[in-house]
Design a protein around this motif. Structure first.
Motif, PDB file in Angstrom:
ATOM      1  N   GLY A  14       8.177   9.452   4.238  1.00 26.80           N
ATOM      2  CA  GLY A  14       8.075   9.605   5.685  1.00 26.80           C
ATOM      3  C   GLY A  14       7.099  10.702   6.095  1.00 26.80           C
ATOM      4  N   ARG A  15       6.403  11.268   5.138  1.00 28.80           N
ATOM      5  CA  ARG A  15       5.462  12.357   5.421  1.00 28.80           C
ATOM      6  C   ARG A  15       4.114  11.799   5.880  1.00 28.80           C
ATOM      7  N   PRO A  16       3.414  12.555   6.723  1.00 27.88           N
ATOM      8  CA  PRO A  16       2.087  12.117   7.157  1.00 27.88           C
ATOM      9  C   PRO A  16       1.158  11.884   5.971  1.00 27.88           C
ATOM     10  N   LYS A  17       0.293  10.890   6.117  1.00 31.29           N
ATOM     11  CA  LYS A  17      -0.660  10.547   5.069  1.00 31.29           C
ATOM     12  C   LYS A  17      -1.960  10.120   5.740  1.00 31.29           C
ATOM     13  N   ARG A  18      -3.073  10.545   5.161  1.00 34.96           N
ATOM     14  CA  ARG A  18      -4.372  10.077   5.648  1.00 34.96           C
ATOM     15  C   ARG A  18      -4.439   8.560   5.465  1.00 34.96           C
TER      16      ARG A  18
ATOM     17  N   LEU B  48       0.817  -1.224   0.000  1.00 26.01           N
ATOM     18  CA  LEU B  48       0.000   0.000   0.000  1.00 26.01           C
ATOM     19  C   LEU B  48       0.850   1.273   0.000  1.00 26.01           C
ATOM     20  N   LYS B  49       2.146   1.121   0.278  1.00 20.93           N
ATOM     21  CA  LYS B  49       3.100   2.229   0.286  1.00 20.93           C
ATOM     22  C   LYS B  49       2.876   3.241   1.411  1.00 20.93           C
ATOM     23  N   HIS B  50       2.178   2.823   2.446  1.00 23.63           N
ATOM     24  CA  HIS B  50       2.101   3.630   3.660  1.00 23.63           C
ATOM     25  C   HIS B  50       2.030   2.697   4.863  1.00 23.63           C
ATOM     26  N   ALA B  51       2.400   3.254   6.015  1.00 25.92           N
ATOM     27  CA  ALA B  51       2.555   2.431   7.211  1.00 25.92           C
ATOM     28  C   ALA B  51       2.254   3.257   8.455  1.00 25.92           C
ATOM     29  N   MET B  52       2.114   2.554   9.554  1.00 27.51           N
ATOM     30  CA  MET B  52       1.925   3.203  10.842  1.00 27.51           C
ATOM     31  C   MET B  52       3.267   3.200  11.572  1.00 27.51           C
ATOM     32  N   VAL B  53       3.642   4.369  12.096  1.00 28.50           N
ATOM     33  CA  VAL B  53       4.889   4.488  12.854  1.00 28.50           C
ATOM     34  C   VAL B  53       4.586   5.091  14.225  1.00 28.50           C
TER      35      VAL B  53
ATOM     36  N   ASN C 169       0.621   2.930  26.408  1.00 25.82           N
ATOM     37  CA  ASN C 169      -0.116   3.254  25.196  1.00 25.82           C
ATOM     38  C   ASN C 169       0.817   3.923  24.203  1.00 25.82           C
ATOM     39  N   THR C 170       0.450   3.805  22.942  1.00 32.88           N
ATOM     40  CA  THR C 170       1.233   4.378  21.860  1.00 32.88           C
ATOM     41  C   THR C 170       0.308   5.103  20.901  1.00 32.88           C
ATOM     42  N   GLN C 171       0.745   6.281  20.469  1.00 29.13           N
ATOM     43  CA  GLN C 171       0.088   6.980  19.378  1.00 29.13           C
ATOM     44  C   GLN C 171       0.863   6.624  18.116  1.00 29.13           C
ATOM     45  N   TRP C 172       0.161   6.106  17.112  1.00 25.45           N
ATOM     46  CA  TRP C 172       0.762   5.714  15.847  1.00 25.45           C
ATOM     47  C   TRP C 172       0.283   6.670  14.766  1.00 25.45           C
ATOM     48  N   ALA C 173       1.174   7.090  13.886  1.00 20.80           N
ATOM     49  CA  ALA C 173       0.828   7.979  12.773  1.00 20.80           C
ATOM     50  C   ALA C 173       0.963   7.224  11.460  1.00 20.80           C
ATOM     51  N   CYS C 174       0.086   7.545  10.541  1.00 21.27           N
ATOM     52  CA  CYS C 174       0.172   6.981   9.200  1.00 21.27           C
ATOM     53  C   CYS C 174       1.125   7.850   8.377  1.00 21.27           C
ATOM     54  N   VAL C 175       2.090   7.207   7.726  1.00 21.88           N
ATOM     55  CA  VAL C 175       3.051   7.934   6.890  1.00 21.88           C
ATOM     56  C   VAL C 175       3.207   7.233   5.544  1.00 21.88           C
TER      57      VAL C 175
END
Length: 149
Positions: free
Chosen positions: A119-123, A52-57, A108-114
């Motif tokens: 490495g940029r944020p992505k919806r 999908l070319k995006h991931a959670m970090v 707990n962890t906050q994960w961002a989609c990038v």
């Protein structure tokens, strides 16, 4: 709808520090291990991230060490998703020792989609938001009775 995910481990000699208990850094590693196993079980793991070319970090962790774990302890690593929005998912963790019914660790962890390439944020894509649903309010993630003999 996501569910509670459990992974049973046994504390190994290499997890123990000079004070004779599990090293703090090992708990962080276990957070990663159980989160990875959970996303794989949900069908949206590392292979799918690459496709999908995006991931959670991980962008933020909060941890609370409650009791020491010792060599040979059997521990239940539990995780679940408790919130999600367009950019972030929020994951909870509780590590439980059945032999004395003790909560050893909570976090707990906050994960961002990038986007992986930049490495940029992505919806999050619909694939992500469908797989990474928060736990239902009817489930009690602190109920370990299935492990209590």
């Amino acid at each position: 709808m996501s569910t509670i995910f459990d992974m049973k481990i046994t504390v190994q000699p290499e997890h123990i520090d000079v004070l004779g208990h599990v090293n703090n850094v090992v708990y962080m590693s276990w957070m990663q291990d159980v989160a990875t196993a959970h996303i794989e079980a949900l069908g949206l793991g590392l292979k799918q991230y690459l496709e999908l070319k995006h991931a959670m970090v991980a962008v933020e962790h909060h941890v609370q060490y409650r009791k020491a774990a010792m060599e040979s302890d059997e521990i239940i690593l539990r995780t679940w998703l408790n919130d999600i929005n367009a950019l972030y998912s929020y994951r909870q963790y509780v590590f439980y020792r059945p032999k004395d019914k003790a909560i050893l660790f909570a976090g707990n962890t906050q994960w961002a989609c990038v986007e992986i390439a930049t490495g940029r944020p992505k919806r999050m894509s619909p694939t992500f938001t469908q797989a990474y649903q928060p736990l239902s309010n009817t489930e009690n993630p602190m109920d370990f009775s299935v492990y209590d003999a």
